[in-house]
Design a protein around this motif. Structure first.
Motif, PDB file in Angstrom:
ATOM      1  N   GLY A  63      -6.589  10.618  -4.972  1.00 44.00           N
ATOM      2  CA  GLY A  63      -8.262  10.461  -5.845  1.00 44.00           C
ATOM      3  C   GLY A  63      -7.982   8.926  -5.051  1.00 44.00           C
ATOM      4  N   ILE A  64      -9.542   8.412  -5.390  1.00 49.86           N
ATOM      5  CA  ILE A  64      -9.656   6.878  -5.321  1.00 49.86           C
ATOM      6  C   ILE A  64     -10.214   6.854  -6.662  1.00 49.86           C
ATOM      7  CG2 ILE A  64     -11.420   5.492  -4.337  1.00 49.86           C
ATOM      8  CD1 ILE A  64     -11.512   6.548  -1.694  1.00 49.86           C
ATOM      9  N   VAL A  65     -10.744   5.734  -7.786  1.00 48.20           N
ATOM     10  CA  VAL A  65     -10.926   5.036  -8.715  1.00 48.20           C
ATOM     11  C   VAL A  65     -11.490   4.017  -8.791  1.00 48.20           C
ATOM     12  CG1 VAL A  65     -11.344   5.220 -11.142  1.00 48.20           C
ATOM     13  CG2 VAL A  65      -9.847   7.173 -10.169  1.00 48.20           C
ATOM     14  N   VAL A  66     -12.886   3.442  -8.251  1.00 50.57           N
ATOM     15  CA  VAL A  66     -12.831   2.084  -8.498  1.00 50.57           C
ATOM     16  C   VAL A  66     -13.574   1.641  -9.944  1.00 50.57           C
ATOM     17  CG1 VAL A  66     -14.758   0.692  -7.497  1.00 50.57           C
ATOM     18  CG2 VAL A  66     -14.028   2.490  -6.406  1.00 50.57           C
ATOM     19  N   VAL A  73      -5.767   4.366  -6.852  1.00 50.06           N
ATOM     20  CA  VAL A  73      -5.483   5.063  -6.258  1.00 50.06           C
ATOM     21  C   VAL A  73      -4.229   6.320  -6.346  1.00 50.06           C
ATOM     22  CG1 VAL A  73      -4.733   6.065  -3.470  1.00 50.06           C
ATOM     23  CG2 VAL A  73      -6.110   3.880  -4.314  1.00 50.06           C
ATOM     24  N   VAL A  74      -5.024   7.771  -6.178  1.00 48.79           N
ATOM     25  CA  VAL A  74      -4.115   8.970  -7.221  1.00 48.79           C
ATOM     26  C   VAL A  74      -3.563   9.397  -6.054  1.00 48.79           C
ATOM     27  CG1 VAL A  74      -3.940  10.674  -8.487  1.00 48.79           C
ATOM     28  CG2 VAL A  74      -5.433   8.906  -8.871  1.00 48.79           C
ATOM     29  N   ASP A  75      -2.233   9.196  -5.865  1.00 49.98           N
ATOM     30  CA  ASP A  75      -1.512  10.284  -4.383  1.00 49.98           C
ATOM     31  C   ASP A  75      -1.963   9.639  -3.260  1.00 49.98           C
ATOM     32  OD1 ASP A  75       0.769  11.567  -5.990  1.00 49.98           O
ATOM     33  OD2 ASP A  75      -0.582  13.112  -5.559  1.00 49.98           O
ATOM     34  N   TYR A 100      -3.618  -0.081  -8.239  1.00 57.36           N
ATOM     35  CA  TYR A 100      -2.715   0.525  -8.462  1.00 57.36           C
ATOM     36  C   TYR A 100      -2.388   1.647  -7.689  1.00 57.36           C
ATOM     37  CZ  TYR A 100      -2.873  -2.079 -12.876  1.00 57.36           C
ATOM     38  OH  TYR A 100      -3.465  -3.262 -13.787  1.00 57.36           O
ATOM     39  N   VAL A 101      -1.396   2.311  -7.038  1.00 57.52           N
ATOM     40  CA  VAL A 101      -1.373   3.222  -7.200  1.00 57.52           C
ATOM     41  C   VAL A 101      -0.188   4.287  -7.788  1.00 57.52           C
ATOM     42  CG1 VAL A 101       0.754   3.015  -4.783  1.00 57.52           C
ATOM     43  CG2 VAL A 101      -0.771   5.844  -4.657  1.00 57.52           C
ATOM     44  N   VAL A 102      -0.939   5.266  -8.011  1.00 57.97           N
ATOM     45  CA  VAL A 102      -0.420   6.819  -9.210  1.00 57.97           C
ATOM     46  C   VAL A 102       0.226   8.184  -8.241  1.00 57.97           C
ATOM     47  CG1 VAL A 102      -0.289   7.950 -11.235  1.00 57.97           C
ATOM     48  CG2 VAL A 102      -1.947   5.759 -10.991  1.00 57.97           C
ATOM     49  N   ASN A 103       1.390   8.156  -8.309  1.00 66.84           N
ATOM     50  CA  ASN A 103       1.761   9.200  -7.628  1.00 66.84           C
ATOM     51  C   ASN A 103       1.939  10.072  -8.866  1.00 66.84           C
ATOM     52  OD1 ASN A 103       4.691   7.174  -5.680  1.00 66.84           O
ATOM     53  ND2 ASN A 103       2.658   8.009  -5.663  1.00 66.84           N
ATOM     54  N   THR A 104       1.820  11.460  -8.189  1.00 63.99           N
ATOM     55  CA  THR A 104       1.891  12.308  -9.244  1.00 63.99           C
ATOM     56  C   THR A 104       3.500  13.461  -9.889  1.00 63.99           C
ATOM     57  OG1 THR A 104       1.183  14.568  -7.819  1.00 63.99           O
ATOM     58  CG2 THR A 104      -1.125  12.867  -9.621  1.00 63.99           C
TER      59      THR A 104
END
Length: 325
Positions: A63-66, A73-75, A100-104
Motif C-alpha cells: 500500500g501507498i499513503v500520501v 508504505v505498507v509492506d 515510513y514503511v510498515v511491515n504487517t
C-alpha cells in the motif's frame, strides 16, 4: 499458471534478488524493473493499493499513503526488485519523501524489499515480534526449498527501527494512520487504517478468495480478528486491502472468516469422531472443497491447513517463540 510453477517462479525471483542485494550498490539506487510486477489501484485521494500481478513477481500486496508532508508504505513485497518498482511508482505520484514503511508481519514476501525503503530514508515500523523473527523464522517459512542465496537475503534483511505490541499513530501532516496489532496470522501482525479514506490495510489477516498460509496461524483468534474487522465503524463502506488477492469489501471479510471458521469447526468435529491424520484430512477436505474449492491456491494449501488446524487443537502446533526482552 499452475500454483507449483508460480511458487518456483517466486523462488527464482527471490534468489536473483538475493544476489543483487549482495552488490555494493544501495538497493534503492538500482534500476527498477521496466514493467511493475503489480497493478496500482487508486482507493481514495492519495491512497493506493499495489496488487500482486498475475506473474506473482511481487509476491504479495502493498500500500501507498500520501500525506501532506510525506509518504507511508505498507509492506515491501517479496524482493528488492519489486520494492524498487514500487518506489519508482511513488516517485511518479509525488516528490514527497517516503517517511515510513510498515511491515504487517515478518514473512519475507512482505519484508524482502525493506532495504530499498531504508536506503530511501524510511523508518521501518513493525510488531515487536518481527524484530525477533525476521531472520530466524523466515528460513523455516521457506522450508526445504530455501537456497543459499535466499538465506543470504534473509540474513541481510534490516531490522525494524520502531516496534509496538499494541497501537501507534502516524501523522503525515493532517492525515492520520492508525497502526494496530491484531492476533491470528503470525502472532506479530499489524494493520494500518486510514480513517479519512475509509481504508484498512490488513496484511495477511485477510486473504481475498485465496486459501491462506496458516503455518504460524492460530485459527480461533484469527476468526475473532476478522469479526473485529466487520465490527469496525462503517465497515460496510470500508475498503480492505488484503495481503493476497484483490481489493476486498466487508462481504469478502465475512467469506474469509467463514473459511477459517468452517475449517476449525470441521476439524474439531472429525477429532471428536476419533479421526486423526490422513483419515481426518479425508473427512474434512471434501467439505472444504465443496464450499471453497474455487479459491486461489486451494489445492496447495488445504491439506496443510487441515494438518495445522489438527495440531492447533491437539496443542502440538509449532508457533514462533515470543521474545523475552
Amino acid at each position: 499458471m499452475a500454483l507449483r510453477d508460480k511458487t518456483l517462479h517466486l523462488l527464482a525471483a527471490l534468489a536473483a534478488a538475493a544476489f543483487a542485494a549482495a552488490a555494493p550498490i544501495p538497493a534503492a539506487a538500482q534500476s527498477p524493473p521496466a514493467t511493475p510486477p503489480f497493478e496500482l489501484k487508486t482507493l481514495a485521494p492519495g491512497v493506493y493499493a499495489a496488487i500482486d500481478g498475475p506473474g506473482h513477481k511481487a509476491g504479495s500486496n502493498a500500500g501507498i499513503v500520501v500525506g501532506d508532508d510525506g509518504v507511508a508504505v505498507v509492506d515491501a513485497f517479496f524482493t528488492p526488485d519489486a520494492a524498487r518498482a514500487l518506489l519508482a511508482t511513488i516517485r511518479q505520484i509525488t516528490s514527497k519523501p517516503v517517511r515510513y514503511v510498515v511491515n504487517t508481519h515478518y514473512h519475507v514476501d512482505h519484508t524482502g524489499g525493506d532495504q530499498v525503503f531504508r536506503d530511501a530514508g524510511a523508518v521501518i515500523i513493525a510488531h515487536r515480534n518481527v524484530r525477533a523473527w525476521l531472520r530466524t523464522e523466515n528460513p523455516r517459512l521457506l522450508g526445504d526449498r530455501i537456497t543459499p542465496a535466499q538465506r543470504a537475503l534473509i540474513a541481510s534483511l534490516p531490522e525494524p527501527d520502531l516496534t509496538t505490541t499494541t497501537a501507534l499513530t502516524i501523522w503525515l501532516g493532517t492525515r492520520r494512520l492508525d497502526v494496530k496489532a491484531y492476533p491470528g496470522h503470525t502472532g506479530g501482525d499489524l494493520i494500518v487504517a486510514v480513517p479519512d479514506a475509509k481504508t484498512v490495510f490488513t496484511g495477511d489477516l485477510l486473504w481475498r478468495h485465496t486459501s491462506p498460509n496458516v503455518i504460524d496461524g492460530r485459527l480461533a483468534p484469527w476468526i475473532a480478528t476478522d469479526d473485529a474487522f466487520l465490527a469496525l465503524p462503517d465497515s460496510a463502506h470500508t475498503t480492505f486491502v488484503p495481503g493476497h488477492g484483490q481489493v476486498a469489501n466487508a462481504a469478502d471479510v465475512a467469506a474469509f472468516r467463514d473459511y477459517l471458521s468452517d475449517l476449525l469447526s470441521w476439524v474439531r468435529e472429525a477429532r471428536a469422531a476419533g479421526l486423526q491424520g490422513q483419515a481426518l484430512t479425508a473427512q474434512v477436505l471434501p467439505k472444504m472443497k465443496a464450499k471453497f474449492g474455487d479459491w486461489d491456491a486451494f489445492d496447495y494449501f488445504i491439506p496443510k491447513e487441515i494438518g495445522f488446524a489438527e495440531a492447533e487443537l491437539d496443542g502440538t502446533k509449532y508457533l514462533p517463540p515470543s521474545p523475552t526482552d
